[in-house]
Design a protein around this motif. Structure first.
Motif, short mmCIF file in Angstrom:
data_model
loop_
_atom_site.label_atom_id
_atom_site.label_comp_id
_atom_site.label_asym_id
_atom_site.label_seq_id
_atom_site.Cartn_x
_atom_site.Cartn_y
_atom_site.Cartn_z
N GLN A 1 -9.84 0.03 -4.69
CA GLN A 1 -10.13 1.30 -4.03
C GLN A 1 -11.56 1.76 -4.31
N THR B 1 -13.74 4.32 -5.62
CA THR B 1 -13.55 5.41 -6.58
C THR B 1 -14.70 6.41 -6.58
N ARG C 1 -7.36 5.64 5.29
CA ARG C 1 -6.17 6.44 5.04
C ARG C 1 -5.18 6.36 6.20
N PHE D 1 0.79 -1.23 0.00
CA PHE D 1 0.00 0.00 0.00
C PHE D 1 0.82 1.28 0.00
N GLY E 1 -11.27 6.58 -1.87
CA GLY E 1 -9.84 6.39 -1.65
C GLY E 1 -9.52 5.25 -0.72
N ASP E 2 -10.48 4.78 0.09
CA ASP E 2 -10.23 3.62 0.96
C ASP E 2 -10.00 2.37 0.10
N TRP E 3 -9.25 1.45 0.67
CA TRP E 3 -9.03 0.15 0.03
C TRP E 3 -10.00 -0.87 0.64
N TRP F 1 -7.81 -6.56 -3.83
CA TRP F 1 -7.85 -5.23 -3.22
C TRP F 1 -8.27 -4.23 -4.28
N LEU G 1 -16.23 0.39 -6.68
CA LEU G 1 -14.84 -0.02 -6.51
C LEU G 1 -14.17 -0.18 -7.87
#
Length: 420
Positions: free
Chosen positions: A318, A320, A352, A43, A384-386, A316, A330
């Protein structure tokens, strides 16, 4: 030697560039081995999503569990290589005692031979003249190469015999027994016996055993499904015994076994026989297991006291977009993950702050490049989170990735190259 270890080691010398999805841009020009040696973080060191990764510890666990299970139950293992098409993983399967590797078609077989795989079962008929001519040349050039494929009709025996012509080494074949409503294979014992007689009489073929596949006859662990599998396996045994005088080898192979009912296969094929046979399983998905179809049906997951496999696959992607309170999009779609036996399963969110937390959510649909993630309206998931997702049916994951990171935690410890 089981395969060409030097050829497998040379994979690590391949240069990384834009062809490989997800890898850091600053790794372009480095070799696969050099990137792995850096031990980058998934990451924070430039990987871009979506990504599919393999868990190093789960891989080793599954390899060891299956090897131990096969040894305890007296069966050889020729795992289906089509699951991964990854010679690095083939090598690890051989390290854990695999007897051979199974293929489904000529193109897969050519990959295996490029990496020197010595013993191959082709769980299909091979009737293409060009493929048969290539095979005959491989067998003539390498006395250590052991190859076996299926036949399920007299016509296929005739086509193979015609295409091969005079040969230095006959092609070993197994009579394939199917069942009504199943996939390939002779539909009844008299037909299978006629195929066996034709194969034994062919100057280009050698009758070396019996094969089949029970997984096409059942799709769950219900009593009815298990009874259908057991009935089929009894027919496989009956056919094998009836062909005793026709076999042209001292120890004919009897093989079945996908990844869903291999316990029943082992029980049936290791009961006493009136003559020596070699029982062989072809289970392939065990090496990664999954978070869907095989998790629900694997015999080691439904047998009290058995050590179950662990899912080694995770995607994985993100977030979007979060255009509605109950919806996030995602960066993962049908081009990245399997969807034929269930949609990806959201498991964790990485914010984050770098902390992973359990996630309550559901993937409701996949487009080519997007996943629709249904969320509680008060979910803290942000753009922005995974999102970490479990995957179902590994056989349709690997073909979407040419280079797959192997991770321990978030550290990349190796990279697996696939050849589809």
């Amino acid at each position: 030697m089981d395969l060409d270890r030097d050829a497998v080691a040379a994979i690590r010398q391949e240069r990384i560039d834009w062809r490989f999805k997800g890898v850091p841009a600053d790794a372009f020009g480095s070799t696969v081995g050099e990137l792995a040696a850096r031990g980058p973080d998934l990451f924070t060191d430039g990987f871009v999503g979506p990504l599919v990764v393999l868990d190093a510890d789960a891989l080793e666990h599954n390899l060891a569990v299956m090897a131990r299970w096969c040894a305890e139950h007296g069966v050889a293992l020729a795992p289906h290589g089509k699951t991964t098409m990854a010679p690095q993983l083939f090598a690890r399967q051989f390290d854990h005692g695999a007897w051979g590797i199974t293929a489904a078609n000529t193109s897969q077989l050519r990959v295996y031979r490029a990496f020197g795989v010595r013993r191959v079962l082709l769980a299909n008929q091979l009737v293409d003249p060009a493929g048969l001519r290539w095979l005959a040349a491989e067998l003539a050039a390498d006395p250590a190469f052991e190859f076996t494929c299926w036949v399920d009709s007299v016509a296929s025996v005739e086509r193979m015999t015609e295409a091969l012509g005079p040969v230095e080494r006959p092609v070993d074949v197994l009579v394939e027994l199917g069942a009504p409503g199943g996939r390939t294979g002779a539909r009844d014992l008299p037909t299978a016996q006629a195929v066996a007689r034709a194969a034994a009489q062919s100057p280009a073929l050698r009758l070396a055993g019996v094969g089949g596949y029970e997984g096409a006859l059942a799709h769950d662990a219900s009593p009815a499904a298990k009874a259908a599998v057991d009935g089929y396996l009894e027919s496989l045994r009956e056919l094998t015994v009836s062909l005793r005088e026709l076999f042209e080898v001292d120890e004919p192979v009897v093989t079945a076994g996908g990844s869903a009912y291999f316990d029943q296969v082992a029980a049936a094929l290791t009961r006493p026989w009136p003559f020596p046979v070699r029982p062989v399983l072809r289970s392939g998905a065990y090496i990664t297991h999954d978070d869907g179809f095989y998790r629900g049906i694997s015999p080691l997951g439904r047998t009290p006291g058995a050590q179950p496999f662990r899912s080694a696959l995770r995607a994985w992607a993100q977030v979007t977009s979060r255009p509605q309170p109950d919806l996030a999009l995602l960066t993962l779609g049908k081009r990245d993950a399997s969807f034929d036996e269930g949609l990806p399963e959201p498991q964790v969110v990485r914010g984050r702050d770098g902390v992973q937390r359990p996630l309550e959510a559901e993937v409701t649909a996949l487009n080519d490049q997007h996943a629709f993630l249904r969320l509680p309206e008060d979910s803290p998931v942000e753009v922005g989170d995974w999102i970490g997702l479990g995957l179902s049916h590994p056989c349709t994951v690997f073909d979407k990735w040419q280079l797959i990171p192997v991770v321990r935690g978030t550290t990349v410890v190796d990279l697996i190259r696939t050849y589809f």
